[in-house]
Design an enzyme around this catalytic site. Structure first.
Site, mmCIF file in Angstrom:
data_model
loop_
_atom_site.group_PDB
_atom_site.id
_atom_site.type_symbol
_atom_site.label_atom_id
_atom_site.label_comp_id
_atom_site.label_asym_id
_atom_site.label_seq_id
_atom_site.Cartn_x
_atom_site.Cartn_y
_atom_site.Cartn_z
ATOM 1 C CE LYS A 162 7.095 -9.585 32.787
ATOM 2 N NZ LYS A 162 6.248 -10.186 33.835
ATOM 3 C CD GLU A 188 11.993 -16.704 26.849
ATOM 4 O OE1 GLU A 188 11.209 -17.379 26.176
ATOM 5 O OE2 GLU A 188 11.616 -15.852 27.672
ATOM 6 N NE ARG A 189 9.968 -20.198 34.114
ATOM 7 C CZ ARG A 189 9.586 -18.921 34.100
ATOM 8 N NH1 ARG A 189 9.334 -18.330 32.943
ATOM 9 N NH2 ARG A 189 9.460 -18.247 35.227
#
Length: 466
Positions: A162, A188-189
């Site tokens: 993705k 998000e990282r």
């Protein structure tokens, strides 16, 4: 933390703390829901009122947790909601939910600020632009075309591609897009955020884009509200600047997950499969703001994580209803090496209908689906008896289907450094003509591997001629 410029207002003190939720007593009556509170002597802790629990008490979610949070700490009601700066000065910048820069650029103080809690346009203000938004990715443009001003979802479980697909869409569309691009990272990282920022800067497309992040290590209230902040910026460029906006969101499931955490912190009883009882309402409040008006359009492409590959999960089913195109990623196709791992039979688009796309596009897409569906039905027979037991017609169908499967793979610009295949952007005409040539059966004699990880059919055609 920047100074939000709060004036003297309704003040109170913390009377209860549970995780990142605080109960506050106010001397002049409880504030309104969604009011922004400033906590502590330095007013450097931000909270948002989530519930009014009494005439003088409110429960609030802390967005900036700190060790300074303690019972009896002073609280100031700003009298307004959380706001974010707007203006063309945001272009090329990476921000957090408060509009503070998290890049190496200068301060954004002095810009006009606008509430993150906007209202969707009324039905009379909305416009319908059913034009096609070309992505340059064959499998998407052919079988699940994205509508300009519509919403497309990338559905898939963990590890099926993705984020890679979102990154490729950014590369393919931002550089040639005639408007503003806005990337919203929910959960998000930090590594992913840094890589995206660096990649866009190196590709020289950052100047027409805004990046806003509510990262995985931040409070659930931040991850829950960052999508609303992103939409406020998108609405500014749409309504005030009369521009078309491309909004990319990664990942909508993290928004749902953050809503579940917030719901649990507020003590609400979980609903089906443990999700918050307000799931449908919260998702609608976000999704309905993504729309087009006579002033401009917002086209959205959203990654949606599917827990345990279960497409009946409430998070996936609620999201499906808001989309005009659903691009489904298949773990089975990924394991077979077909990238992007888009399932051609499950991916759909409202735009793929007579009158919305050209007659040639509709017919070729329908024929491709039919051939691939027939091949899917024949796979069990082939596994047991081999292709020798098939009729001549079925064998021709299998040959066409296997070449179509490989032709719909594509090398990405975002994976060049890992794959040895230079990325390609494929025009819609090349995609349609390539599929049409394969459907005729004229290329059945060409080795299947010739169709794997290529762009247009130019190289394969030259191989046929030789």
């Amino acid at each position: 933390m920047q100074n939000f410029g709060a004036q003297d207002g309704n003040s109170g003190s913390i009377i209860g703390i549970e995780g990142s939720v605080i109960d506050v007593y106010f001397s002049s009556g409880a504030p309104r829901i969604n009011s922004m509170l400033l906590v502590g002597k330095d007013q450097d802790i931000v909270a948002e009122v989530a519930a009014v629990t009494g005439a003088d008490t409110a429960r609030a979610l802390v967005l900036t947790p700190s060790e300074k949070l303690m019972l009896g700490a002073s609280v100031l009601d700003t009298g307004g909601p959380i706001s974010i700066p707007i203006g063309e000065a945001l272009l090329g910048r990476a921000l957090n939910i408060f509009g503070e820069p998290i890049d190496d650029g200068g301060s954004l103080n002095g810009l006009e600020r606008r509430s993150i809690h906007g209202e969707p346009p009324s039905l009379s203000e909305r416009s319908i632009d059913s034009g096609m938004f070309v992505t340059g990715i064959k499998a998407i443009d052919l079988l699940s075309p994205v509508e300009r001003g519509g919403k497309a979802g990338l559905f898939g479980g963990a590890g099926v591609g993705k984020t890679v697909l979102i990154t490729e869409l950014i590369h393919n569309t931002v550089s040639g897009y005639d408007g503003v691009s806005l990337f919203c990272g929910i959960g998000e990282r930090c590594r992913e955020a840094e890589e995206l920022y660096r990649t866009m800067r190196e590709a020289d497309v950052l100047g027409r884009a805004v990046l806003i992040f509510g990262q995985m290590n931040e409070a659930p209230a931040v991850r829950f509200r960052v999508g609303h902040a992103a939409l406020t910026i998108a609405e500014y460029f749409r309504d005030d600047c009369h521009q078309n906006v491309l909004l990319l969101i990664d990942n909508i499931y993290r928004f749902v997950q953050a809503g579940g955490e917030v719901s649990g912190l507020l003590g609400r009883t979980p609903s089906r499969v443990g999700y918050q009882p307000t799931l449908g309402t919260e998702l609608a409040e976000l999704e309905e703001r993504i729309s087009s008006t006579g002033k401009g359009s917002i086209t959205s492409i959203q990654a949606v994580y599917v827990p345990a590959d279960d497409f009946t999960d409430p998070a996936a089913t609620h999201t499906f209803g808001h989309l005009s195109a659903s691009i489904v990623l298949s773990r089975k196709r990924a394991s077979e090496g077909f990238y992007p791992a888009i399932d051609p039979l499950k991916s759909t688009s409202k735009l793929l209908a007579p009158g919305s796309v050209t007659d040639a596009h509709y017919k070729i897409a329908s024929d491709v689906r039919q051939v691939l569906a027939e091949y899917s039905e024949l796979k069990d027979i082939i596994a047991m008896l081999g292709t020798e037991e098939l009729s001549e017609e079925d064998r021709a169908t299998v040959e066409k289907a296997r070449r179509l499967e490989r032709f719909l793979t594509q090398p990405f610009f975002s994976t060049e450094k890992f794959s040895d295949h230079p990325g390609v952007f494929v025009s819609l005409d090349d995609t349609l003509s390539g599929c049409a040539d394969i459907l005729t059966g004229a290329l059945n004699g060409v080795p299947e591997n010739e169709f794997y990880m290529i762009g247009a059919l130019g190289e394969t055609r030259s191989a046929v001629i030789q």
